[in-house]
Scaffold this active site. Sequence first.
Site, short mmCIF file in Angstrom:
data_model
loop_
_atom_site.label_atom_id
_atom_site.label_comp_id
_atom_site.label_asym_id
_atom_site.label_seq_id
_atom_site.Cartn_x
_atom_site.Cartn_y
_atom_site.Cartn_z
CG ASN A 11 -1.70 1.23 1.41
OD1 ASN A 11 -1.81 2.04 0.49
ND2 ASN A 11 -2.28 1.42 2.60
CD1 TRP A 12 3.22 0.89 -2.96
CD2 TRP A 12 3.50 2.20 -4.77
NE1 TRP A 12 3.89 0.16 -3.91
CE2 TRP A 12 4.08 0.93 -5.03
CE3 TRP A 12 3.56 3.18 -5.75
CZ2 TRP A 12 4.70 0.63 -6.23
CZ3 TRP A 12 4.18 2.88 -6.96
CH2 TRP A 12 4.75 1.62 -7.19
CE LYS A 13 0.28 3.39 4.77
NZ LYS A 13 0.09 3.50 6.19
CG HIS A 96 -5.80 1.48 5.20
ND1 HIS A 96 -5.36 2.46 6.05
CD2 HIS A 96 -4.76 0.65 4.99
CE1 HIS A 96 -4.09 2.23 6.34
NE2 HIS A 96 -3.70 1.14 5.70
CD GLU A 98 -2.93 5.31 6.77
OE1 GLU A 98 -2.94 5.38 5.53
OE2 GLU A 98 -1.97 4.85 7.41
CD GLU A 167 -3.37 -3.07 7.36
OE1 GLU A 167 -2.21 -3.22 6.96
OE2 GLU A 167 -4.07 -2.10 7.05
N GLY A 173 2.21 2.18 10.67
CA GLY A 173 3.08 3.34 10.50
C GLY A 173 3.75 3.81 11.78
CB SER A 213 5.32 -1.58 11.89
OG SER A 213 4.75 -0.30 12.14
N GLY A 234 2.87 -1.21 4.30
CA GLY A 234 2.81 0.21 3.96
C GLY A 234 4.20 0.73 3.67
N GLY A 235 4.84 1.33 4.66
CA GLY A 235 6.12 2.01 4.50
C GLY A 235 7.16 1.21 3.72
#
Length: 256
Positions: A11-13, A96, A98, A167, A173, A213, A234-235
């Site tokens: 997930n590149w956000k 998600h 977010e 998640e 994150g 993470s 993610g990151g």
Amino acid sequence: MPLRTPVVAGNWKMHLGRAPARDLVTALRDALGGLRGVEVVLCPPAPWLADAHDLLAGSPLHLGAQHVYWEPHGAFTGEVSAAMLAGIVQYVIIGHSERRHRFGERDEDTARKLRAVLELGMQPMLAIGELREQREAGETVTVLRRQLLAAWEGLERLPARSIIAYEPVWAIGTGLTATPAMAQDACAHVRAIVEERFDAATAETCRVLYGGSVTADNVATLAAEPDIDGVLVGGASLDAAAFTAICHAVAAAKGA
Ligand code: PEP
């Protein structure tokens, strides 16, 4: 063919401009094109999906969207419909944290989105997870059950090989990762809820991912757990070497 092909989704956000996004898709296509036994899904920002689709032509890597709106078309400024995504992506992230916590997406919205995505033959990756205070209050399974049942409202069956991503919000994150035991316990509960709501065959083929993470250093022990069928990243998905290492570690852990 194994009962559940593991999945690694990135997930590149809201990261990367057009040129770096194209470079990352190309690097991952070249690095992971030969990897077998793991479904790899890249979820770039919406404006780069068409580029990514073209770059991935003929590659086994899949494409996913980070967001969708349930109406097919109309005066919904800024939104993207499932009909617009169909034919470009195979997967869509829904729910998600977010979206839920920063943009006020409600449980009932996830149900509408899930149905819109399924109706157009795409695969939802339904994300669920508890807040830190909910875990501390012992409410984790109650929260997961509520989020799942709400998203499946009105659904008669869940397609085989569906994807659910557990998640924990406190791990996204933050650099804090659930321990493999915590993640396994939650993912096993998710599978049990799938069985309760649908049936044993659906639960057996459903892919339950862990996200929060995940890095190349911690993924192996998470993926070794029996109810963790892969990871949503993610990151670390923004770094070609790290994401490639994660995909290989999941393949090795699952004996792919
Ligand atoms: C995510 O965005 O779904 C996620 C798990 O992010 P991170 O890996 O950065 O915690």
